[in-house]
Design a protein around this motif. Structure first.
Motif, PDB file in Angstrom:
ATOM      1  N   GLU A   1      -2.493 -25.967  -5.825  1.00 30.74           N
ATOM      2  CA  GLU A   1      -3.236 -24.725  -5.979  1.00 30.74           C
ATOM      3  C   GLU A   1      -4.643 -24.815  -5.403  1.00 30.74           C
ATOM      4  O   GLU A   1      -5.375 -25.767  -5.640  1.00 30.74           O
ATOM      5  N   GLY A   2      -4.996 -23.797  -4.594  1.00 32.13           N
ATOM      6  CA  GLY A   2      -6.319 -23.687  -4.019  1.00 32.13           C
ATOM      7  C   GLY A   2      -6.604 -24.660  -2.889  1.00 32.13           C
ATOM      8  O   GLY A   2      -7.751 -24.827  -2.501  1.00 32.13           O
ATOM      9  N   THR A   3      -5.550 -25.309  -2.345  1.00 27.65           N
ATOM     10  CA  THR A   3      -5.748 -26.294  -1.278  1.00 27.65           C
ATOM     11  C   THR A   3      -4.738 -26.072  -0.161  1.00 27.65           C
ATOM     12  O   THR A   3      -3.831 -25.259  -0.278  1.00 27.65           O
ATOM     13  N   ASN A   4      -4.904 -26.831   0.906  1.00 24.30           N
ATOM     14  CA  ASN A   4      -3.895 -26.919   1.958  1.00 24.30           C
ATOM     15  C   ASN A   4      -3.193 -28.267   1.893  1.00 24.30           C
ATOM     16  O   ASN A   4      -2.607 -28.723   2.865  1.00 24.30           O
ATOM     17  N   ILE A   5      -3.244 -28.896   0.741  1.00 23.41           N
ATOM     18  CA  ILE A   5      -2.627 -30.204   0.539  1.00 23.41           C
ATOM     19  C   ILE A   5      -1.205 -29.995   0.022  1.00 23.41           C
ATOM     20  O   ILE A   5      -1.011 -29.388  -1.037  1.00 23.41           O
ATOM     21  N   PRO A   6      -0.202 -30.479   0.766  1.00 18.64           N
ATOM     22  CA  PRO A   6       1.185 -30.295   0.314  1.00 18.64           C
ATOM     23  C   PRO A   6       1.450 -30.994  -1.021  1.00 18.64           C
ATOM     24  O   PRO A   6       0.935 -32.085  -1.275  1.00 18.64           O
ATOM     25  N   TYR A   7       2.225 -30.338  -1.853  1.00 22.30           N
ATOM     26  CA  TYR A   7       2.628 -30.931  -3.124  1.00 22.30           C
ATOM     27  C   TYR A   7       3.424 -32.203  -2.873  1.00 22.30           C
ATOM     28  O   TYR A   7       3.253 -33.203  -3.545  1.00 22.30           O
ATOM     29  N   GLN A   8       4.306 -32.138  -1.895  1.00 19.70           N
ATOM     30  CA  GLN A   8       5.018 -33.328  -1.445  1.00 19.70           C
ATOM     31  C   GLN A   8       5.407 -33.136   0.008  1.00 19.70           C
ATOM     32  O   GLN A   8       5.483 -32.017   0.506  1.00 19.70           O
ATOM     33  N   LYS A   9       5.648 -34.228   0.698  1.00 18.91           N
ATOM     34  CA  LYS A   9       6.006 -34.183   2.105  1.00 18.91           C
ATOM     35  C   LYS A   9       7.368 -33.529   2.276  1.00 18.91           C
ATOM     36  O   LYS A   9       8.305 -33.802   1.524  1.00 18.91           O
ATOM     37  N   MET A  10       7.473 -32.646   3.264  1.00 19.94           N
ATOM     38  CA  MET A  10       8.743 -31.974   3.549  1.00 19.94           C
ATOM     39  C   MET A  10       9.693 -32.936   4.252  1.00 19.94           C
ATOM     40  O   MET A  10       9.294 -33.618   5.196  1.00 19.94           O
ATOM     41  N   PRO A  11      10.939 -32.990   3.819  1.00 22.96           N
ATOM     42  CA  PRO A  11      11.896 -33.885   4.474  1.00 22.96           C
ATOM     43  C   PRO A  11      12.333 -33.335   5.830  1.00 22.96           C
ATOM     44  O   PRO A  11      12.318 -32.132   6.059  1.00 22.96           O
ATOM     45  N   GLN A  12      12.702 -34.234   6.724  1.00 28.24           N
ATOM     46  CA  GLN A  12      13.299 -33.834   7.987  1.00 28.24           C
ATOM     47  C   GLN A  12      14.803 -33.699   7.742  1.00 28.24           C
ATOM     48  O   GLN A  12      15.442 -34.645   7.306  1.00 28.24           O
ATOM     49  N   LEU A  13      15.340 -32.541   7.989  1.00 32.02           N
ATOM     50  CA  LEU A  13      16.757 -32.300   7.696  1.00 32.02           C
ATOM     51  C   LEU A  13      17.528 -31.948   8.952  1.00 32.02           C
ATOM     52  O   LEU A  13      17.019 -31.260   9.833  1.00 32.02           O
ATOM     53  N   ASN A  14      18.742 -32.388   8.997  1.00 31.50           N
ATOM     54  CA  ASN A  14      19.672 -31.970  10.030  1.00 31.50           C
ATOM     55  C   ASN A  14      20.738 -31.134   9.349  1.00 31.50           C
ATOM     56  O   ASN A  14      21.472 -31.642   8.499  1.00 31.50           O
ATOM     57  N   TYR A  15      20.796 -29.869   9.693  1.00 34.16           N
ATOM     58  CA  TYR A  15      21.740 -28.977   9.042  1.00 34.16           C
ATOM     59  C   TYR A  15      23.091 -29.032   9.763  1.00 34.16           C
ATOM     60  O   TYR A  15      23.149 -29.066  10.982  1.00 34.16           O
ATOM     61  N   LEU A  16      24.146 -29.018   8.977  1.00 35.05           N
ATOM     62  CA  LEU A  16      25.492 -29.116   9.525  1.00 35.05           C
ATOM     63  C   LEU A  16      26.131 -27.766   9.791  1.00 35.05           C
ATOM     64  O   LEU A  16      27.088 -27.673  10.515  1.00 35.05           O
ATOM     65  N   GLY A  17      25.635 -26.745   9.172  1.00 37.10           N
ATOM     66  CA  GLY A  17      26.270 -25.456   9.361  1.00 37.10           C
ATOM     67  C   GLY A  17      25.448 -24.343   8.745  1.00 37.10           C
ATOM     68  O   GLY A  17      24.344 -24.558   8.258  1.00 37.10           O
ATOM     69  N   LYS A  18      26.007 -23.182   8.746  1.00 36.55           N
ATOM     70  CA  LYS A  18      25.316 -22.000   8.273  1.00 36.55           C
ATOM     71  C   LYS A  18      25.018 -22.058   6.780  1.00 36.55           C
ATOM     72  O   LYS A  18      23.948 -21.678   6.337  1.00 36.55           O
ATOM     73  N   ASN A  19      25.982 -22.514   5.984  1.00 32.11           N
ATOM     74  CA  ASN A  19      25.799 -22.586   4.539  1.00 32.11           C
ATOM     75  C   ASN A  19      25.388 -23.996   4.143  1.00 32.11           C
ATOM     76  O   ASN A  19      26.200 -24.812   3.771  1.00 32.11           O
ATOM     77  N   LYS A  20      24.103 -24.249   4.195  1.00 30.78           N
ATOM     78  CA  LYS A  20      23.595 -25.602   3.997  1.00 30.78           C
ATOM     79  C   LYS A  20      23.684 -26.007   2.542  1.00 30.78           C
ATOM     80  O   LYS A  20      22.785 -25.960   1.824  1.00 30.78           O
TER      81      LYS A  20
END
Length: 139
Positions: A120-139
């Motif tokens: 809150e009130g920052t540009n600091i991420p709550y946690q690092k976003m994972p790098q994902l490879n999606y396999l299809g439309k319904n992830k």
């Protein structure tokens, strides 16, 4: 009824839920939002946060239940009341949303989307976003 976004959240304490609901009610001026909140352990809320853009539905469960059971109660409510939404999100009761979230939601969210969350009130991420490879439309 059709909504742009449905939030399903659960509440086991009143310590933060006012911030969640007031942030949605005061910052949403662009999306049709329905908030379904499950109050557990006898908690309830006497403040009305509904606006012309935001509808709040309070559900009650007298005992403490797991997060997945609480979410399923919200999903059951959606199905039983034939609510339709483009998106469903599951924010914690200590989350808050700013005006930019609602103003930019439609242009920034596509299909299943992970949303970067900041302290809150920052540009600091709550946690690092994972790098994902999606396999299809319904992830």
């Amino acid at each position: 009824m059709r909504y742009d976004l449905i939030f399903i959240s659960t509440c086991t304490s009143l310590s933060h839920v006012h911030y969640l609901l007031s942030s949605i009610a005061s910052n949403n001026e662009s999306l049709r939002v329905h908030v379904i909140i499950l109050f557990q352990c006898g908690f309830d809320l006497d403040v009305v946060y509904d606006t012309s853009y935001t509808t709040i539905t309070k559900l009650k469960c007298e005992e403490l239940c797991s997060l997945s059971k609480a979410r399923n109660i919200g999903i059951k409510y959606i199905r039983e009341h034939n609510l339709i939404a483009s998106y469903v999100m599951f924010p914690d009761d200590d989350s808050t949303f700013d005006k930019e979230f609602f103003d930019n939601f439609v242009s920034e969210v596509y299909s299943d989307t992970l949303i970067n969350v900041f302290c809150e009130g920052t540009n600091i991420p709550y946690q690092k976003m994972p790098q994902l490879n999606y396999l299809g439309k319904n992830k």
